[in-house]
Design an enzyme around this catalytic site. Structure first.
Site, PDB file in Angstrom:
ATOM      1  N   ASP A  17       0.975  52.888  98.527  1.00  0.00           N
ATOM      2  CA  ASP A  17       1.199  52.460  99.897  1.00  0.00           C
ATOM      3  C   ASP A  17      -0.076  51.723 100.322  1.00  0.00           C
ATOM      4  O   ASP A  17      -1.119  51.844  99.669  1.00  0.00           O
ATOM      5  CB  ASP A  17       1.497  53.640 100.821  1.00  0.00           C
ATOM      6  CG  ASP A  17       2.145  53.169 102.125  1.00  0.00           C
ATOM      7  OD1 ASP A  17       2.093  51.949 102.411  1.00  0.00           O
ATOM      8  OD2 ASP A  17       2.695  54.005 102.866  1.00  0.00           O
TER       9      ASP A  17
HETATM   10  C1  BGC Z   1       3.672  51.543 105.278  1.00  0.00           C
HETATM   11  C2  BGC Z   1       4.623  51.065 104.202  1.00  0.00           C
HETATM   12  C3  BGC Z   1       4.705  49.569 104.243  1.00  0.00           C
HETATM   13  C4  BGC Z   1       3.316  48.990 104.095  1.00  0.00           C
HETATM   14  C5  BGC Z   1       3.298  47.481 104.142  1.00  0.00           C
HETATM   15  C6  BGC Z   1       2.333  50.846 105.226  1.00  0.00           C
HETATM   16  O1  BGC Z   1       1.578  51.136 106.342  1.00  0.00           O
HETATM   17  O2  BGC Z   1       3.503  52.938 105.181  1.00  0.00           O
HETATM   18  O3  BGC Z   1       5.886  51.628 104.393  1.00  0.00           O
HETATM   19  O4  BGC Z   1       5.557  49.102 103.239  1.00  0.00           O
HETATM   20  O5  BGC Z   1       2.508  49.458 105.159  1.00  0.00           O
HETATM   21  O6  BGC Z   1       3.616  47.024 105.399  1.00  0.00           O
END
Ligand code: BGC
Length: 806
Positions: A319
């Protein structure tokens, strides 16, 4: 005096200089660490062509001959093997992390995609292209406008995942996924960062709207349908957040303390279904730790379970900025670090140099990343047209949203008949919420409000009610300003609610045929919800429901409450007041039209709850171990965390439910707990009304080899056509261990059945799916003996039961 003045100017000048210098240095640091640090790795797009046997190929490495990896007649495995053998160690390490956040915040190089939140970096010497990744679960999220261009790049806001799960319709979700995939293809995005398949452990997790259900089977089947739909276009998915990311509070450091049994039966199970049913191209590891180890650094989760046990073949990415130790991440099987920083790049080089990161692990991760690249359309030389069929997709979102709306109550008021003038009450009726905030949001061109939806269908909107709203809006205009840009990511839009006087209500009631009160809720990434004024209605909302229903009922007129919400709210204390309640969820950009289709009876509601609506929040077993004072993440907080990554809190100062969360309830999540404890609920798991009635007949249950075969007839005994969700639960009789009273093991949805007509439905349940996780054996175990096979309209409306013995 003069000297003093000179000194004053000197000091002020120095301070200004220092401020500018530190500002400049900070900007330089942020830029060089998180934004543009990819110098010397510009994507190469101009290749000379080679012709052989009547085929044309790109000479990607410009060596004048056709290499195996350039020849698309070879298998992906062979091509990847060849290109890997040509890569230097530096190039391999380089590809293990993305190019940073620049394109995510709109800073792009020529050919870049503004708003694409992640990339796989190119390898220019070998002509390997840049791969673009972007959110998310309710539709593609890219910037809708670009500097110097008149063209817009809007995407379709589809319904939130919770709504889609409420449809219990895999074919429908496949269709939505397929449309999302087509938009990604049209806009040049190679991988969609979704679906999100975490379990609704507690109603107040701020991101529940992005997730499907409290049940792993429903989550897994819905997630797989979405993956299959998206990937049918040659576009990848990243199923997230693996695993046990069930709260937003302190999500970067939170340590989930959990039993192996709960992990396997509840939190991993949904992901297991997705991997086995759809083989996603990628999985995204979560931010949190599980029993002391970051999921992105867990060899057990990412290699032993995901790959060795389940057979996952794709790559795992972090993530965004997740985890700490890059060598531990790559070695555990977390192949790609997103969105990538210069710090990580340096740390990878250092770890490889010191032998903390082995060449085998570097090769393994690089192979997986290259395999993804070779699967993309980019490697098949397609050029995208930036023209998705937004009109067709609007139609798809409109219909899919209606199918996931759940009719909670209907005292002979719906569908509408003899209605002309409709009084719309509550600000949300006019400011419909399409979806939640954060990375699960979409930049759509418009959102149809309930007002617009009903007007489109030819109804008159009561003018007095509308004027009351307009006046309120002008008076509280500040709260109606929608947060924009980066700010909007962590700031849910919550305009202030209205207060109606007795006179206003009198005028509204006497000039309209019916009242519709919409209640809205908005939440999202970076914060969990609160019990007061969010799960529980506000005092003003209670007053509105009470006064509005009283005023309409006095005149013998009815009131419908529409819930335009992304997560569970309290309903038990007020549900007896209105004549009907429609749980509309957040239905995407066509929401107002979709609700109208249900209210008018154009479509018969067929949604069922994918979670329990409890009477009290504290009825949930997880409630004792869930953050009670959640802090919302801010943009400044996020930037601060990036520059100064937060440190572990020393053991003695660790705070319960923030630094760690004990999943004391074990496997008793959602209905598994409510049924075991025999607790009353406001609306049970699987519940939802229809405008018609169904009979369940002729249940037949048999066993053949390792499978239970179940069939029955569903007869429409009402007056209008409708679809029915049929749910299959199993119950172990006289169990020797503690286990849930019943568990969902299969479901199906009928086609549209005409009145008096019947549909035969059948499902298969592999017997091994009745197993529990035996912690002593560290494996699944099947209890011998008798099982009830139960078929129902909901978890608490079981229509037929048969027994089987194994
Ligand atoms: C989120 C993800 C997301 C990523 C990119 C993170 O903060 O937890 O779900 O895909 O950001 O935007």
């Amino acid at each position: 005096m003069k000297k003093k003045r000179i000194l004053f100017f000197k000091i002020t000048g120095l301070l200004i200089f220092l401020i500018l210098l530190s500002g400049g240095l900070s900007f330089w640091y942020v830029n060089k660490t998180f934004l543009t640090f990819e110098n010397g790795y510009d994507e190469q797009t101009n290749f000379s062509e080679l012709t052989k046997d009547g085929y044309t190929f790109f000479d990607r490495n410009n060596n004048g001959k056709l290499d195996v990896y350039e020849d698309h007649r070879h298998s992906i495995k062979g091509r990847v093997h060849d290109v890997l053998s040509q890569m230097t160690l530096e190039e391999k390490i380089h590809i293990l992390k993305g190019a940073g956040m620049a394109s995510g915040i709109g800073i792009t190089k020529p050919g870049g995609i503004s708003g694409a939140v992640g990339t796989i970096v190119p390898t220019p010497r070998l002509g390997i292209p840049t791969i673009y990744l972007s959110d998310g679960p309710a539709g593609l999220r890219i910037e809708p406008t670009r500097k110097g261009e008149n063209k817009t790049f809007y995407c379709t806001a589809f319904p939130i995942a919770t709504l889609l799960a409420s449809s219990w319709n895999e074919a429908l979700i496949y269709e939505v996924g397929n449309a999302m995939g087509k938009e990604a293809e049209a806009y040049g995005i190679d991988v969609i960062l979704g679906p999100a398949a975490n379990i609704h452990r507690h109603p107040l997790c701020g991101r529940n709207f992005e997730y499907f259900s409290e049940d792993p089977l429903l989550s897994g089947y819905m997630g797989a349908a979405m993956v299959n739909g998206i990937q049918s276009n040659g576009i990848g998915t990243s199923v997230k957040h693996f695993v046990a990311n069930n709260q937003e509070t302190n999500r970067l450091l939170n340590d989930v303390i959990i039993s192996d049994r709960a992990m396997h039966e509840i939190y991993l199970k949904g992901f297991e279904h997705i991997v086995k049913r759809s083989q996603p191209w990628t999985i995204m590891s979560s931010y949190n730790k599980v029993n002391g180890t970051y999921t992105s650094e867990s060899n057990n989760l990412l290699t032993n379970i995901l790959r060795d046990k389940w057979g996952f073949k794709g790559l795992v990415m972090t993530d965004w900025f997740g985890g700490k130790n890059v060598a531990a991440q790559i070695s555990a099987g977390n192949d790609l670090l997103e969105p990538g920083t210069n710090r990580q790049w340096k740390a990878l080089i250092k770890a490889a140099g010191k032998g903390e990161l082995s060449l085998d692990h570097i090769n393994r991760a690089t192979t997986r990343i290259l395999t993804l690249i070779f699967k993309t359309k980019k490697m098949q030389n397609y050029s995208y047209n930036n023209s998705p069929d937004l009109k067709k997709h609007a139609e798809i979102t409109r219909n899919s949203a209606s199918e996931g709306m759940v009719l909670l109550k209907n005292d002979d008021v719906l569908p509408f008949s003899d209605i002309n003038n409709i009084a719309l009450l509550g600000v949300t009726s006019y400011e419909f919420i399409a979806g939640g905030t954060g990375s699960g949001d979409v930049n759509e061109a418009y959102t149809i409000s309930l007002e617009e939806g009903l007007s489109n269908a030819g109804f008159k909107i009561n003018n007095i009610a509308k004027q009351t709203f307009e006046t309120h809006k002008i008076a509280t205009i500040e709260s109606f300003k929608k947060p924009e840009g980066l700010e909007s990511i962590f700031t849910p839009f919550t305009p202030s609610e209205m207060k109606y006087t007795t006179e206003q209500l009198h005028d509204i009631v006497t000039t309209s045929d019916i009242g519709i009160l919409t209640l809205g809720r908005n939440a999202g990434e970076g914060g969990d919800r609160l019990e007061i004024d969010d799960f529980l209605l506000t005092e003003l909302e209670h007053e509105m429901i009470y006064n509005i229903t009283e005023a309409f009922h006095k005149e013998n007129k009815k009131v419908i409450v529409v819930l335009n919400i992304g997560g569970v709210i309290e309903t038990a204390s007020w549900k007896n007041l209105p004549d009907a309640i429609l749980l509309a969820w957040q239905g995407g950009q066509e929401g107002g039209n979709s609700v109208t289709d249900i209210l008018t009876g154009k479509l018969n509601p067929s949604g069922k709850l994918p979670m329990t609506f409890p009477i009290y929040l504290s009825d949930h077993a997880s409630h004792d171990n869930f953050p009670k004072n959640p802090k919302m993440f801010t943009l400044e907080g996020m930037v601060k965390n990036l520059i100064f990554p937060p440190n572990e809190t020393p053991k003695a100062r660790k705070v319960k439910d923030e630094d760690y969360t004990i999943y004391e309830e074990g496997i008793y999540v959602g209905y598994r707990h409510f049924d075991k404890k025999n607790l009353d609920v406001s609306y049970p798991f699987g519940y939802g009304l229809s405008y018609t009635k169904f009979d369940y007949e002729m249940l037949e249950v048999s066993q053949k080899n390792d499978t239970i075969n179940i069939s029955l007839n569903i007869k429409n005994v009402g007056k209008v056509s409708g679809k029915e969700v049929v749910q299959f639960y199993t119950e172990k009789l006289n169990s020797k261990i503690h286990r849930p009273t019943q568990e969902l093991k299969a479901f199906t949805k009928t086609k549209l059945i005409e009145p008096e007509a019947m549909e035969s439905v059948s499902v298969k349940i592999p017997i091994k799916e009745l197993s529990y996780w035996d912690e002593k054996k560290n494996d699944w175990a099947l209890e011998k003996g008798s099982y009830n096979i139960k078929v129902g309209r909901s978890s608490r409306d079981i229509r037929q039961i048969e027994q089987l013995k194994f």
